[in-house]
Design a protein around this motif. Structure first.
Motif, PDB file in Angstrom:
ATOM      1  N   LEU A 162      -2.553  32.709 -40.935  1.00 21.16           N
ATOM      2  CA  LEU A 162      -2.559  32.196 -39.559  1.00 21.16           C
ATOM      3  C   LEU A 162      -1.257  31.454 -39.252  1.00 21.16           C
ATOM      4  O   LEU A 162      -0.673  31.624 -38.174  1.00 21.16           O
ATOM      5  N   ILE A 163      -0.816  30.633 -40.191  1.00 19.80           N
ATOM      6  CA  ILE A 163       0.420  29.874 -39.997  1.00 19.80           C
ATOM      7  C   ILE A 163       1.612  30.827 -39.877  1.00 19.80           C
ATOM      8  O   ILE A 163       2.456  30.684 -38.983  1.00 19.80           O
ATOM      9  N   TYR A 164       1.659  31.822 -40.749  1.00 18.79           N
ATOM     10  CA  TYR A 164       2.785  32.757 -40.752  1.00 18.79           C
ATOM     11  C   TYR A 164       2.892  33.500 -39.419  1.00 18.79           C
ATOM     12  O   TYR A 164       3.965  33.569 -38.818  1.00 18.79           O
ATOM     13  N   TYR A 165       1.781  34.074 -38.976  1.00 15.61           N
ATOM     14  CA  TYR A 165       1.823  34.839 -37.724  1.00 15.61           C
ATOM     15  C   TYR A 165       2.059  33.936 -36.516  1.00 15.61           C
ATOM     16  O   TYR A 165       2.655  34.362 -35.517  1.00 15.61           O
ATOM     17  N   GLY A 166       1.599  32.710 -36.607  1.00 14.93           N
ATOM     18  CA  GLY A 166       1.896  31.762 -35.533  1.00 14.93           C
ATOM     19  C   GLY A 166       3.376  31.491 -35.423  1.00 14.93           C
ATOM     20  O   GLY A 166       3.946  31.469 -34.310  1.00 14.93           O
ATOM     21  N   LEU A 167       4.027  31.287 -36.557  1.00 13.71           N
ATOM     22  CA  LEU A 167       5.482  31.077 -36.564  1.00 13.71           C
ATOM     23  C   LEU A 167       6.221  32.330 -36.113  1.00 13.71           C
ATOM     24  O   LEU A 167       7.293  32.255 -35.513  1.00 13.71           O
ATOM     25  N   GLU A 168       5.631  33.482 -36.385  1.00 17.67           N
ATOM     26  CA  GLU A 168       6.280  34.754 -36.072  1.00 17.67           C
ATOM     27  C   GLU A 168       6.229  35.084 -34.585  1.00 17.67           C
ATOM     28  O   GLU A 168       7.215  35.562 -34.007  1.00 17.67           O
ATOM     29  N   PHE A 169       5.086  34.802 -33.942  1.00 16.53           N
ATOM     30  CA  PHE A 169       4.867  35.329 -32.597  1.00 16.53           C
ATOM     31  C   PHE A 169       4.780  34.286 -31.475  1.00 16.53           C
ATOM     32  O   PHE A 169       4.959  34.631 -30.309  1.00 16.53           O
ATOM     33  N   ILE A 170       4.458  33.016 -31.779  1.00 19.70           N
ATOM     34  CA  ILE A 170       4.296  32.025 -30.712  1.00 19.70           C
ATOM     35  C   ILE A 170       5.649  31.430 -30.360  1.00 19.70           C
ATOM     36  O   ILE A 170       6.306  30.821 -31.212  1.00 19.70           O
ATOM     37  N   HIS A 171       6.059  31.584 -29.115  1.00 17.77           N
ATOM     38  CA  HIS A 171       7.341  31.023 -28.680  1.00 17.77           C
ATOM     39  C   HIS A 171       7.222  29.499 -28.596  1.00 17.77           C
ATOM     40  O   HIS A 171       6.212  28.974 -28.118  1.00 17.77           O
ATOM     41  N   PRO A 172       8.242  28.771 -29.055  1.00 20.72           N
ATOM     42  CA  PRO A 172       8.167  27.300 -29.077  1.00 20.72           C
ATOM     43  C   PRO A 172       7.836  26.675 -27.719  1.00 20.72           C
ATOM     44  O   PRO A 172       7.111  25.675 -27.655  1.00 20.72           O
ATOM     45  N   SER A 173       8.340  27.254 -26.628  1.00 17.08           N
ATOM     46  CA  SER A 173       8.145  26.633 -25.310  1.00 17.08           C
ATOM     47  C   SER A 173       6.695  26.695 -24.847  1.00 17.08           C
ATOM     48  O   SER A 173       6.269  25.875 -24.026  1.00 17.08           O
ATOM     49  N   ILE A 174       5.928  27.670 -25.337  1.00 15.35           N
ATOM     50  CA  ILE A 174       4.510  27.751 -24.939  1.00 15.35           C
ATOM     51  C   ILE A 174       3.588  27.391 -26.102  1.00 15.35           C
ATOM     52  O   ILE A 174       2.389  27.635 -26.036  1.00 15.35           O
ATOM     53  N   PHE A 175       4.153  26.796 -27.146  1.00 19.40           N
ATOM     54  CA  PHE A 175       3.350  26.514 -28.335  1.00 19.40           C
ATOM     55  C   PHE A 175       2.185  25.574 -28.039  1.00 19.40           C
ATOM     56  O   PHE A 175       1.055  25.803 -28.478  1.00 19.40           O
ATOM     57  N   LEU A 176       2.426  24.493 -27.299  1.00 24.14           N
ATOM     58  CA  LEU A 176       1.352  23.527 -27.021  1.00 24.14           C
ATOM     59  C   LEU A 176       0.245  24.158 -26.181  1.00 24.14           C
ATOM     60  O   LEU A 176      -0.946  23.927 -26.426  1.00 24.14           O
ATOM     61  N   LEU A 177       0.620  24.966 -25.197  1.00 23.24           N
ATOM     62  CA  LEU A 177      -0.386  25.675 -24.401  1.00 23.24           C
ATOM     63  C   LEU A 177      -1.151  26.649 -25.283  1.00 23.24           C
ATOM     64  O   LEU A 177      -2.392  26.742 -25.186  1.00 23.24           O
ATOM     65  N   ALA A 178      -0.443  27.378 -26.159  1.00 20.28           N
ATOM     66  CA  ALA A 178      -1.108  28.317 -27.062  1.00 20.28           C
ATOM     67  C   ALA A 178      -2.076  27.586 -27.988  1.00 20.28           C
ATOM     68  O   ALA A 178      -3.178  28.076 -28.270  1.00 20.28           O
ATOM     69  N   THR A 179      -1.677  26.401 -28.463  1.00 22.81           N
ATOM     70  CA  THR A 179      -2.553  25.598 -29.319  1.00 22.81           C
ATOM     71  C   THR A 179      -3.832  25.235 -28.586  1.00 22.81           C
ATOM     72  O   THR A 179      -4.944  25.365 -29.124  1.00 22.81           O
ATOM     73  N   LEU A 180      -3.692  24.779 -27.348  1.00 20.49           N
ATOM     74  CA  LEU A 180      -4.851  24.430 -26.518  1.00 20.49           C
ATOM     75  C   LEU A 180      -5.778  25.630 -26.356  1.00 20.49           C
ATOM     76  O   LEU A 180      -7.004  25.522 -26.563  1.00 20.49           O
ATOM     77  N   VAL A 181      -5.216  26.779 -26.014  1.00 21.72           N
ATOM     78  CA  VAL A 181      -6.024  27.976 -25.729  1.00 21.72           C
ATOM     79  C   VAL A 181      -6.687  28.506 -26.997  1.00 21.72           C
ATOM     80  O   VAL A 181      -7.884  28.821 -26.998  1.00 21.72           O
ATOM     81  N   ILE A 182      -5.920  28.605 -28.090  1.00 18.56           N
ATOM     82  CA  ILE A 182      -6.469  29.140 -29.343  1.00 18.56           C
ATOM     83  C   ILE A 182      -7.617  28.267 -29.849  1.00 18.56           C
ATOM     84  O   ILE A 182      -8.673  28.769 -30.254  1.00 18.56           O
ATOM     85  N   CYS A 183      -7.426  26.953 -29.822  1.00 19.70           N
ATOM     86  CA  CYS A 183      -8.489  26.050 -30.286  1.00 19.70           C
ATOM     87  C   CYS A 183      -9.688  26.062 -29.340  1.00 19.70           C
ATOM     88  O   CYS A 183     -10.826  25.914 -29.783  1.00 19.70           O
ATOM     89  N   SER A 184      -9.436  26.263 -28.046  1.00 13.40           N
ATOM     90  CA  SER A 184     -10.539  26.353 -27.078  1.00 13.40           C
ATOM     91  C   SER A 184     -11.394  27.585 -27.354  1.00 13.40           C
ATOM     92  O   SER A 184     -12.633  27.504 -27.396  1.00 13.40           O
ATOM     93  N   ILE A 185     -10.733  28.722 -27.534  1.00 17.28           N
ATOM     94  CA  ILE A 185     -11.462  29.971 -27.784  1.00 17.28           C
ATOM     95  C   ILE A 185     -12.257  29.880 -29.085  1.00 17.28           C
ATOM     96  O   ILE A 185     -13.432  30.263 -29.150  1.00 17.28           O
ATOM     97  N   THR A 186     -11.611  29.349 -30.120  1.00 16.11           N
ATOM     98  CA  THR A 186     -12.291  29.209 -31.413  1.00 16.11           C
ATOM     99  C   THR A 186     -13.511  28.303 -31.290  1.00 16.11           C
ATOM    100  O   THR A 186     -14.592  28.598 -31.823  1.00 16.11           O
ATOM    101  N   SER A 187     -13.359  27.201 -30.569  1.00 14.15           N
ATOM    102  CA  SER A 187     -14.445  26.236 -30.446  1.00 14.15           C
ATOM    103  C   SER A 187     -15.599  26.769 -29.597  1.00 14.15           C
ATOM    104  O   SER A 187     -16.766  26.554 -29.911  1.00 14.15           O
ATOM    105  N   ILE A 188     -15.272  27.482 -28.518  1.00 16.16           N
ATOM    106  CA  ILE A 188     -16.326  28.076 -27.685  1.00 16.16           C
ATOM    107  C   ILE A 188     -17.098  29.113 -28.491  1.00 16.16           C
ATOM    108  O   ILE A 188     -18.327  29.177 -28.439  1.00 16.16           O
ATOM    109  N   ALA A 189     -16.369  29.931 -29.245  1.00 17.19           N
ATOM    110  CA  ALA A 189     -17.006  31.004 -30.007  1.00 17.19           C
ATOM    111  C   ALA A 189     -17.856  30.475 -31.153  1.00 17.19           C
ATOM    112  O   ALA A 189     -18.933  31.014 -31.441  1.00 17.19           O
TER     113      ALA A 189
END
Length: 465
Positions: free
Chosen positions: A96-123
């Protein structure tokens, strides 16, 4: 049998003030374990109970009752510890860490963190499971990208708690709704009127801040170094994520959390043996002892050496002692006395909403556990809502916001101890960045005083929609 009485405000102030003084001295001045402070505080409340005429046997029973009310949280915590240990060993979290570093752009990282954790928590319906898996990965990615870790922790917790208070699978959602005598789905629908605007505002905030930090703090050499180090240490492939997908699917299907997390931990151990060339017995042992590796790289070792049931034992003790303390306070009627002093002012939806949020926070603050808050708040406040003919949906929504969204703000609460320990950031450091919590509280108060989305049982009164 001796007659008992409720405590006076002076007695409450003395006992709770002494509790805060003990916690402060132990944790700040003398650097002693908070567990000792909570244990000593039991006997402060017991002495008050004896003074009020209660029998010691009844006071001890209230401790065990309080603990039993939160045993599910303790069991989940044990399972999450096992899961983290084997998922690190099996390469799930490193992938998970590797692919996050590979594909998540730094400028949207905080938004991606919010969304990924939201989806995981809802599911999955669990903020603790979300923080212990996706949260750990996002913290590691954030550190690799040069993001301030308290800020990343704020995004992780905002996403985790968003799902935790909306998922029908969440124990906090079920608890808030059932104790308010509201159907779970009805409660979730009522939450949406508040949660959606709060989430959108929070997403905008993290997006703006993400662009500020993501364009100037990124050390690309560190990112590449971390990716290479992960590849050198683990077998990194997309199928490493299979245990995570299986666990999320099972939880999303409504399967019980405890056995599902245990299955996930077993899969992590199997993955460690099959794909990471680890002895299976040693892989199983990581479920208890946690994952331990010496790569020679301090940053990597700090990142990966964690998890296991043993690593959760300090948090388990805090939760047990906190639940017992909360059980004592409930038995003596401490919060009821506090609320009764302001009862005559609870004549509007706004005042009742504000009072509910305060009671829920105080239950977290002095009860040391989210379970204490979600159990006590509806019991204490239900009469005020019924007197004003405010629909119980509003009570369950406010109890959820005040109980769940503030649970991680208290350094000595179950959530505060767990989140700080897992994320590696102190409670007071990430507290200013729990933006979803603050926005949700603000919107709840706004709705209360404007009448927006406040429903009434009296058909003559209609909600302002």
């Amino acid at each position: 049998m001796k007659n008992t009485r409720l405590p006076s405000m002076l007695e409450i102030i003395v006992v709770l003030g002494s509790f805060l003084a003990i916690v402060g001295l132990f944790t700040v001045k003398f650097d002693l374990p908070i567990q000792l402070a909570l244990f000593i505080s039991w006997f402060l409340v017991i002495m008050l109970g004896l003074r009020l005429g209660h029998r010691y046997q009844d006071l001890q029973q209230s401790i065990t009752t309080g603990i039993s009310n939160g045993l599910e949280a303790i069991l989940i915590l044990v399972a999450v510890g096992a899961l983290i240990g084997t998922w690190l060993a099996g390469g799930v979290v490193p992938t998970l860490i590797y692919y996050g570093l590979e594909f998540i752009h730094p400028s949207i990282f905080l938004l991606a963190t919010l969304v990924i954790c939201s989806i995981t928590s809802i599911a999955t319906g669990t903020s603790w499971g979300t923080v212990g898996t996706a949260g750990i990965a996002m913290m590691a990615i954030g550190e690799g990208l040069g993001m301030p870790l308290p800020l990343v922790a704020g995004a992780v917790l905002s996403g985790a708690y968003f799902g935790d208070k909306l998922s029908p699978l969440s124990d906090s959602t079920v608890l808030a709704s059932s104790l308010s005598k509201v159907e779970v789905i009805t409660h979730v629908k009522a939450m949406l009127y508040l949660s959606v605007p709060a989430y959108l505002i929070t997403a905008v905030l993290f997006t703006v801040v993400g662009f500020i930090y993501g364009t100037k703090n990124v050390d690309l050499e560190k990112v590449e170094f971390l990716k290479n180090a992960l590849q050198d240490t683990f077998d990194i492939h997309i199928w490493m994520l299979a245990p995570a997908i299986i666990v999320i699917v099972l939880l999303a299907m409504g399967k019980p959390s405890l056995p599902t997390l245990a299955i996930g931990a077993l899969l992590g151990a199997i993955w460690a043996a099959v794909f990471q060339d680890m002895n299976f017995a040693h892989a199983i042992k990581t479920a208890y002892n946690g994952y331990v590796i010496d790569t020679g790289i301090d940053f990597m070792d700090k990142l990966l050496n964690r998890g296991g049931i043993k690593g959760m034992l300090d948090s388990v003790v805090v939760i047990i002692l906190g639940l017992g303390f909360g059980g004592l306070l409930e038995h003596l009627g401490v919060l009821k006395v506090i609320v009764s002093k302001f009862q005559r002012k609870l004549t509007s939806a706004g005042n009742v909403t504000l009072s509910t949020l305060i009671v829920a926070f105080l239950a977290n603050f002095f009860g040391c556990a989210m379970y204490v808050s979600l159990i006590l708040t509806p019991k204490i406040m239900e009469k005020s809502y019924d007197d004003l003919r405010i629909d119980r949906r509003v009570l369950s929504r406010n109890a959820e916001v005040g109980g769940t969204m503030t649970s991680g703000m208290v350094p000595w609460s179950d959530n505060g101890i767990y989140m700080a320990g897992i994320l590696g950031v102190s409670t007071l450091a990430y507290l200013p960045f729990m933006w979803l919590s603050f926005v949700s509280i603000g919107i709840a108060i706004l709705y209360g005083y404007t009448g927006k989305y406040i429903w009434y049982t009296d058909s003559k009164k209609q909600a302002n929609t």
